[in-house]
Design a protein around this motif. Structure first.
Motif, short mmCIF file in Angstrom:
data_model
loop_
_atom_site.label_atom_id
_atom_site.label_comp_id
_atom_site.label_asym_id
_atom_site.label_seq_id
_atom_site.Cartn_x
_atom_site.Cartn_y
_atom_site.Cartn_z
N ALA A 33 0.70 -1.27 -0.01
CA ALA A 33 0.13 -0.07 -0.09
C ALA A 33 0.71 1.35 0.13
O ALA A 33 0.27 2.24 -0.39
N TRP A 34 2.15 1.21 0.49
CA TRP A 34 2.67 2.43 0.92
C TRP A 34 4.18 2.40 -0.10
O TRP A 34 4.74 1.44 -0.28
N ARG A 35 4.38 3.70 -0.61
CA ARG A 35 5.48 4.06 -1.39
C ARG A 35 6.31 5.13 -0.62
O ARG A 35 5.57 6.00 -0.40
N SER A 36 7.57 5.13 -0.51
CA SER A 36 8.19 6.18 0.11
C SER A 36 9.61 6.65 -0.43
O SER A 36 10.03 5.63 -0.94
N ALA A 37 10.14 7.69 -0.17
CA ALA A 37 11.24 7.90 -0.38
C ALA A 37 12.08 8.91 0.55
O ALA A 37 11.29 9.63 1.27
N ALA A 38 13.57 8.60 1.00
CA ALA A 38 13.94 9.81 1.86
C ALA A 38 15.24 10.24 1.58
O ALA A 38 16.10 9.54 0.69
N ARG A 39 15.80 11.50 2.10
CA ARG A 39 17.08 12.01 1.65
C ARG A 39 17.49 12.84 3.02
O ARG A 39 16.79 13.56 3.75
N THR A 40 18.80 12.82 3.32
CA THR A 40 19.29 13.73 4.32
C THR A 40 20.56 14.24 3.87
O THR A 40 21.45 13.29 3.30
N ASP A 80 13.33 5.06 6.76
CA ASP A 80 12.44 5.11 5.72
C ASP A 80 12.10 3.44 5.45
O ASP A 80 12.69 2.60 5.02
N ARG A 81 10.98 3.00 6.33
CA ARG A 81 10.67 1.58 6.28
C ARG A 81 9.19 1.42 6.00
O ARG A 81 8.31 0.94 6.80
N PRO A 82 8.90 1.58 4.46
CA PRO A 82 7.55 1.31 4.13
C PRO A 82 7.06 -0.26 4.24
O PRO A 82 5.92 -0.44 4.63
N GLN A 83 7.85 -1.24 4.38
CA GLN A 83 7.49 -2.62 4.58
C GLN A 83 6.83 -2.76 6.17
O GLN A 83 5.84 -3.50 6.31
N ALA A 108 7.50 11.04 14.00
CA ALA A 108 7.52 9.66 13.43
C ALA A 108 6.02 9.30 12.83
O ALA A 108 5.07 9.74 13.25
N LEU A 109 5.72 8.72 11.85
CA LEU A 109 4.59 8.39 11.10
C LEU A 109 4.30 6.89 11.05
O LEU A 109 5.50 6.25 10.61
N LEU A 110 3.50 6.19 11.78
CA LEU A 110 3.37 5.08 12.03
C LEU A 110 2.16 4.45 11.33
O LEU A 110 0.91 5.19 11.55
N ALA A 111 2.02 3.61 10.33
CA ALA A 111 0.87 3.28 9.66
C ALA A 111 0.55 1.82 9.59
O ALA A 111 1.34 0.98 9.51
N SER A 112 -0.93 1.40 9.78
CA SER A 112 -1.15 0.12 9.66
C SER A 112 -2.68 0.18 9.04
O SER A 112 -3.55 0.59 9.66
N ALA A 138 14.21 14.91 4.67
CA ALA A 138 12.81 14.84 4.22
C ALA A 138 12.29 13.50 3.85
O ALA A 138 13.40 12.57 3.22
N VAL A 139 11.39 12.91 4.12
CA VAL A 139 10.81 11.81 4.04
C VAL A 139 9.48 11.75 3.37
O VAL A 139 8.59 12.66 3.87
N VAL A 140 9.33 11.21 2.29
CA VAL A 140 7.68 11.59 1.50
C VAL A 140 7.13 10.27 1.62
O VAL A 140 7.95 9.31 0.82
N ILE A 141 5.99 10.15 1.71
CA ILE A 141 5.35 8.96 2.05
C ILE A 141 4.14 9.10 1.14
O ILE A 141 3.29 10.10 1.27
N ARG A 142 3.52 8.13 0.46
CA ARG A 142 2.33 8.16 -0.39
C ARG A 142 1.69 6.96 -0.28
O ARG A 142 2.15 5.86 -0.18
N ARG A 143 0.40 6.98 -0.27
CA ARG A 143 -0.54 5.77 -0.13
C ARG A 143 -1.30 5.77 -1.45
O ARG A 143 -1.83 6.92 -1.98
#
Length: 243
Positions: free
Chosen positions: A7-14, A29-32, A107-111, A238-243
């Motif tokens: 369901a989730w796709r993400s990318a991160a950079r610092t 960055d742990r979409p799994q 932090a963003l936590l998703a389920s 930045a971390v970008v997360i998309r559903r």
């Protein structure tokens, strides 16, 4: 493959930015696992980098089993334990004279279709939904308190000498107080976790324009391209997360 992974796709950079020699930010960055984090260290070059890395490494070890409430409880327990550890400065960084070692955390936590944002400090979480940008987190800073008390306007706050003074952070006090926001995620939602170095470089319209791009990787690329066109005096994450 888990539902989170599909369901989730993400990318991160610092990165350090244009001025600072060392990057005291860290990202996860742990979409799994449905877990994303930005941490911005404080307490001098060595201490700040250590603090943010401890936050990220500790949260990365959390199990991804259980429902959202159970995972949230584990995340909170982890951050409170870190707060106690970082508060013991002599045992953590005996070789460094800086009196404070700490880090912001967002932090963003998703389920499934539910997510929760947890934060302390001034690293932020934004939501891009149906063409509109919303700031989900609220800065834990002296300036924000002055704005809330109507002693400063947002424009005055931007140039205030205490603009970077935090009222909360992991390791900054005996008791860590976390803000928590739980909500339903809708199809097409995008999220941005970022340190203050990034959002201070880019106005909300620029953030929204980047989050409106077709994929998370393109959004992160656009954010950094634009941020690095400015002075970039602080570290950028930045971390970008998309559903």
């Amino acid at each position: 493959m888990s539902t989170v992974a599909t369901a989730w796709r993400s990318a991160a950079r610092t990165e350090a930015g244009k001025v600072r020699a060392r990057n005291e930010d860290a990202v996860l960055d742990r979409p799994q696992q449905g877990l994303w984090v930005v941490a911005d260290g404080m307490g001098g070059h060595q201490n700040g980098a250590l603090a943010s890395r401890l936050v990220i490494d500790s949260l990365a070890e959390l199990p991804d089993a259980g429902d959202l409430a159970q995972r949230l409880a584990q995340l909170r327990q982890c951050l409170h334990a870190l707060n106690r550890r970082l508060g013991q400065t002599p045992t953590v960084t005996a070789a460094h004279p800086d009196p404070v070692i700490g880090s912001t955390v967002v932090a963003l936590l998703a389920s499934g279709t539910r997510a929760v944002c947890v934060w302390a400090g001034d690293s932020r979480c934004y939501l891009w939904r149906a063409g509109r940008l919303y700031q989900l987190s609220r800065d834990h800073s002296l300036v924000q308190e002055l704005i809330d008390a109507q002693q400063l306007t947002a424009e005055q706050a931007a140039g205030h000498p205490a603009a970077h003074a935090l009222t909360r952070a992991v390791g900054a006090g005996e008791q860590l107080v976390l803000d928590i926001l739980e909500f339903e995620v809708l199809p097409g939602d995008s999220f941005l976790l970022c340190s203050d170095g990034l959002y201070q470089e880019l106005a909300p319209p620029a953030l929204g324009a980047a989050l409106g791009l077709p994929c998370a990787a393109l959004a992160v690329q656009r954010l950094f391209e634009q941020a690095l066109q400015g002075p970039a005096r602080d570290n950028l994450s930045a971390v970008v997360i998309r559903r």
